[in-house]
Design a protein around this motif. Sequence first.
Motif, PDB file in Angstrom:
ATOM      1  N   LEU A  85       0.849  -1.189   0.000  1.00  0.00           N
ATOM      2  CA  LEU A  85       0.000   0.000   0.000  1.00  0.00           C
ATOM      3  C   LEU A  85       0.887   1.242   0.000  1.00  0.00           C
ATOM      4  N   SER A  86       0.509   2.231  -0.801  1.00  0.00           N
ATOM      5  CA  SER A  86       1.320   3.446  -0.834  1.00  0.00           C
ATOM      6  C   SER A  86       0.421   4.647  -1.097  1.00  0.00           C
ATOM      7  N   GLY A  87       1.049   5.794  -1.194  1.00  0.00           N
ATOM      8  CA  GLY A  87       0.328   7.024  -1.540  1.00  0.00           C
ATOM      9  C   GLY A  87      -0.744   7.390  -0.534  1.00  0.00           C
ATOM     10  N   ARG A  88      -1.876   7.826  -1.053  1.00  0.00           N
ATOM     11  CA  ARG A  88      -2.968   8.324  -0.236  1.00  0.00           C
ATOM     12  C   ARG A  88      -3.446   7.273   0.773  1.00  0.00           C
ATOM     13  N   VAL A  89      -3.589   6.012   0.296  1.00  0.00           N
ATOM     14  CA  VAL A  89      -4.066   4.944   1.165  1.00  0.00           C
ATOM     15  C   VAL A  89      -3.129   4.781   2.356  1.00  0.00           C
ATOM     16  N   ALA A  90      -1.806   4.724   2.055  1.00  0.00           N
ATOM     17  CA  ALA A  90      -0.827   4.518   3.123  1.00  0.00           C
ATOM     18  C   ALA A  90      -0.873   5.674   4.108  1.00  0.00           C
ATOM     19  N   GLU A  91      -0.972   6.890   3.563  1.00  0.00           N
ATOM     20  CA  GLU A  91      -0.973   8.075   4.406  1.00  0.00           C
ATOM     21  C   GLU A  91      -2.184   8.065   5.346  1.00  0.00           C
ATOM     22  N   ASP A  92      -3.372   7.845   4.766  1.00  0.00           N
ATOM     23  CA  ASP A  92      -4.591   7.846   5.587  1.00  0.00           C
ATOM     24  C   ASP A  92      -4.585   6.687   6.578  1.00  0.00           C
ATOM     25  N   ALA A  93      -4.147   5.504   6.092  1.00  0.00           N
ATOM     26  CA  ALA A  93      -4.159   4.328   6.951  1.00  0.00           C
ATOM     27  C   ALA A  93      -3.196   4.509   8.115  1.00  0.00           C
ATOM     28  N   ARG A  94      -2.072   5.174   7.845  1.00  0.00           N
ATOM     29  CA  ARG A  94      -1.107   5.418   8.904  1.00  0.00           C
ATOM     30  C   ARG A  94      -1.735   6.247  10.023  1.00  0.00           C
ATOM     31  N   ASN A  95      -2.418   7.313   9.611  1.00  0.00           N
ATOM     32  CA  ASN A  95      -3.057   8.171  10.617  1.00  0.00           C
ATOM     33  C   ASN A  95      -4.132   7.434  11.395  1.00  0.00           C
ATOM     34  N   LEU A  96      -4.913   6.586  10.658  1.00  0.00           N
ATOM     35  CA  LEU A  96      -6.027   5.897  11.307  1.00  0.00           C
ATOM     36  C   LEU A  96      -5.550   4.795  12.240  1.00  0.00           C
ATOM     37  N   LEU A  97      -4.482   4.083  11.818  1.00  0.00           N
ATOM     38  CA  LEU A  97      -4.071   2.895  12.559  1.00  0.00           C
ATOM     39  C   LEU A  97      -3.065   3.188  13.668  1.00  0.00           C
ATOM     40  N   SER A  98      -2.432   4.371  13.626  1.00  0.00           N
ATOM     41  CA  SER A  98      -1.411   4.673  14.636  1.00  0.00           C
ATOM     42  C   SER A  98      -1.922   4.547  16.077  1.00  0.00           C
ATOM     43  N   PRO A  99      -3.104   5.115  16.401  1.00  0.00           N
ATOM     44  CA  PRO A  99      -3.582   4.970  17.780  1.00  0.00           C
ATOM     45  C   PRO A  99      -3.813   3.504  18.156  1.00  0.00           C
ATOM     46  N   LEU A 100      -4.331   2.733  17.181  1.00  0.00           N
ATOM     47  CA  LEU A 100      -4.583   1.313  17.418  1.00  0.00           C
ATOM     48  C   LEU A 100      -3.264   0.593  17.673  1.00  0.00           C
ATOM     49  N   ARG A 101      -2.239   0.962  16.882  1.00  0.00           N
ATOM     50  CA  ARG A 101      -0.922   0.361  17.043  1.00  0.00           C
ATOM     51  C   ARG A 101      -0.365   0.698  18.425  1.00  0.00           C
ATOM     52  N   ASP A 102      -0.495   1.961  18.830  1.00  0.00           N
ATOM     53  CA  ASP A 102       0.040   2.377  20.123  1.00  0.00           C
ATOM     54  C   ASP A 102      -0.579   1.557  21.254  1.00  0.00           C
ATOM     55  N   LEU A 103      -1.882   1.330  21.164  1.00  0.00           N
ATOM     56  CA  LEU A 103      -2.578   0.568  22.203  1.00  0.00           C
ATOM     57  C   LEU A 103      -2.094  -0.876  22.246  1.00  0.00           C
ATOM     58  N   PHE A 104      -2.140  -1.533  21.068  1.00  0.00           N
ATOM     59  CA  PHE A 104      -1.817  -2.965  21.061  1.00  0.00           C
ATOM     60  C   PHE A 104      -0.319  -3.219  21.242  1.00  0.00           C
ATOM     61  N   ALA A 105       0.524  -2.297  20.769  1.00  0.00           N
ATOM     62  CA  ALA A 105       1.960  -2.472  20.984  1.00  0.00           C
ATOM     63  C   ALA A 105       2.265  -2.368  22.482  1.00  0.00           C
ATOM     64  N   ALA A 106       1.593  -1.445  23.173  1.00  0.00           N
ATOM     65  CA  ALA A 106       1.785  -1.329  24.620  1.00  0.00           C
ATOM     66  C   ALA A 106       1.377  -2.640  25.290  1.00  0.00           C
ATOM     67  N   VAL A 107       0.248  -3.210  24.837  1.00  0.00           N
ATOM     68  CA  VAL A 107      -0.206  -4.499  25.372  1.00  0.00           C
ATOM     69  C   VAL A 107       0.859  -5.562  25.135  1.00  0.00           C
ATOM     70  N   PHE A 108       1.472  -5.518  23.923  1.00  0.00           N
ATOM     71  CA  PHE A 108       2.505  -6.504  23.608  1.00  0.00           C
ATOM     72  C   PHE A 108       3.687  -6.411  24.578  1.00  0.00           C
ATOM     73  N   PHE A 109       4.159  -5.170  24.825  1.00  0.00           N
ATOM     74  CA  PHE A 109       5.321  -5.017  25.713  1.00  0.00           C
ATOM     75  C   PHE A 109       4.988  -5.473  27.137  1.00  0.00           C
ATOM     76  N   VAL A 110       3.768  -5.151  27.578  1.00  0.00           N
ATOM     77  CA  VAL A 110       3.359  -5.582  28.910  1.00  0.00           C
ATOM     78  C   VAL A 110       3.309  -7.107  28.976  1.00  0.00           C
ATOM     79  N   PHE A 111       2.752  -7.705  27.913  1.00  0.00           N
ATOM     80  CA  PHE A 111       2.615  -9.155  27.904  1.00  0.00           C
ATOM     81  C   PHE A 111       3.987  -9.822  27.941  1.00  0.00           C
ATOM     82  N   PHE A 112       4.944  -9.228  27.215  1.00  0.00           N
ATOM     83  CA  PHE A 112       6.296  -9.784  27.229  1.00  0.00           C
ATOM     84  C   PHE A 112       6.879  -9.733  28.644  1.00  0.00           C
TER      85      PHE A 112
END
Lengths: 173, 405
Positions: free
Chosen positions: B251-278
């Motif tokens: 994925l690139s261009g507009r899709v990547a840009e929009d998806a990055r903005n939309l998914l970043s908060p979700l990533r922050d949440l689940f990545a934090a869960v991952f580090f805690v789980f580790f």
Amino acid sequence: MRDREARNQEATSGIEVEEVALPGIGLRHDFQTRHGRRVGVVSHLTGKRELLVYGIEDPDSCSEVVRLDTDESDTLAELLGAPRIVEKLATMREQVPELQVEELSIRSGSPFVGRTLGDTEARSRTGASVVAVLRNDRMIASPSPDFRFESGDVVVVVGTREGIEGVAKILGG
Amino acid sequence: MPAGTRLLIELGAIVFALGILGRAARLIGLSPIPLYLLAGLAFGKGGLLPLTTSEEFLSEGAEIGVILLLLLLGLEYSAGELITNLRRHAAAGALNLLLNMTPGVALGLLLGWSPVAALAMGGVTYAASSGIAAKLLSDLGRLGNRETPVVLSLLVLEDLSMAVYLPILTALLAGAGLLGGSLALLIAAAAMGIVLLIALRFGRVINRLVFSPDDEVLLLRVFGLALLVAGLAEQLKVSAAVGAFLIGIALSGRVAEDARNLLSPLRDLFAAVFFVFFGLRTDPSAIPPVLAAAALLALVTAITKVATGWWAAQRAGIGRLGRVRAGTVIVARGEFNIVIAGLAGAAEPRIGPLAAAYVLIMAVGGPVITRFAEPVAARLFKLAGWRSRAAAVAVSPPPGDTEKR
């Protein structure tokens, strides 16, 4: 000193500008001034800009970095670029006699008050283009198609005699 | 109390505590990763506040966290960028791999681990944290610096090499042996090649198929697609993370840009869960015995990273101070080192505590090193009588030039 990853481009002024891709971040453009200082801009994918002034002691690093949001970088570009556009237009007019520059005002009765530049379809219908808008003594250079007119705006149009008359007719209604 | 209610209360308490820790990390200019790990250690068995019901939920969340980390990483880059970087900086990338993977592998073998576990430990020491490095470059105002493209290229190549390394490691860990490992590598290489080719040739078509101006639709499409492909990749024994990474690249261009903005908060949440789980799965009492080994490994791999950055920057014609900056900014290790240790945890239980201690040291120490290395190095170079390049050329400012230094 050139970056290996730099692509050199010539700006319209004839100055060589280096363009470097910053993966995941955006692009960096920079050039050397005649006084020996290097200045540049980082353009983030997000639309933010950073104005760079490179150091004298360590020319690889920036001694000043100014972060600019989109509206702030627009303002800076306007300050730096607006007088230049008028100058350029003057020389263009000398070089191409049949090309005219005209200022047209948007009166309160114009059908385009509150509508956008794109709505006028001025360029495709007449061949003439709107290069700037003067509003409250401020110049808005190269307005984008979503620029919204207000009553009292003065529109700077470049084109042939007929083209400019055409734009005047569209804007006047 | 019913189990569902208990789960809500535990999860709420964990996520809220992470919010406070994240804020604390920002205040002192630290990456939040080490604090998340410490929180996980405190919540785990033998920790301060052992959890009872939410571990299973956290385990699923952690898996999604890894997929999102890799997906967002892939979204950062386009296929074109990856290929240009591979062409231009292959030598620096190879040196980076050799210098920084060897200490981990060597320590693993010295500790008497299996070769596969040692290979995983090599992965733990290899990759710099692109998240921490990117944040440092921006915070320290170094994005415009002339060594920065070199640093970013090294990070891009590390990420690209993960797409080769992770499938091999996954296959070997699954006990597939050499043959299975080669097969996984072949499948991964083929998938990688196909994705790059498709992304370069038909990027527009793909992006048009996925794109939607509606945020909700785009979020669901991209996230769903990533989970689906990650699952399929896992089924093919190629590692779910790599599947998600490849989707990100395609994925690139507009899709990547929009998806990055939309998914970043979700990533922050689940990545934090991952580090805690580790942290949760790591026994806190197992850390003190490996602390000395982790500190030694940290020292060695800090030096090897600085050497890598120095060499790569020198090759690009950067001055000495720039080489110091390039080397030190990539010392910090973080997210992917933990991802790798997490994959290998089942095969070698001792890797968890060592990797946790190592990343704790590096994620805290790396940023400190790069902040202070520049002024210290400048002073040392002056003492050594090395003049800066500008002074050596002796530029006298032309008349009328009244800028400040």
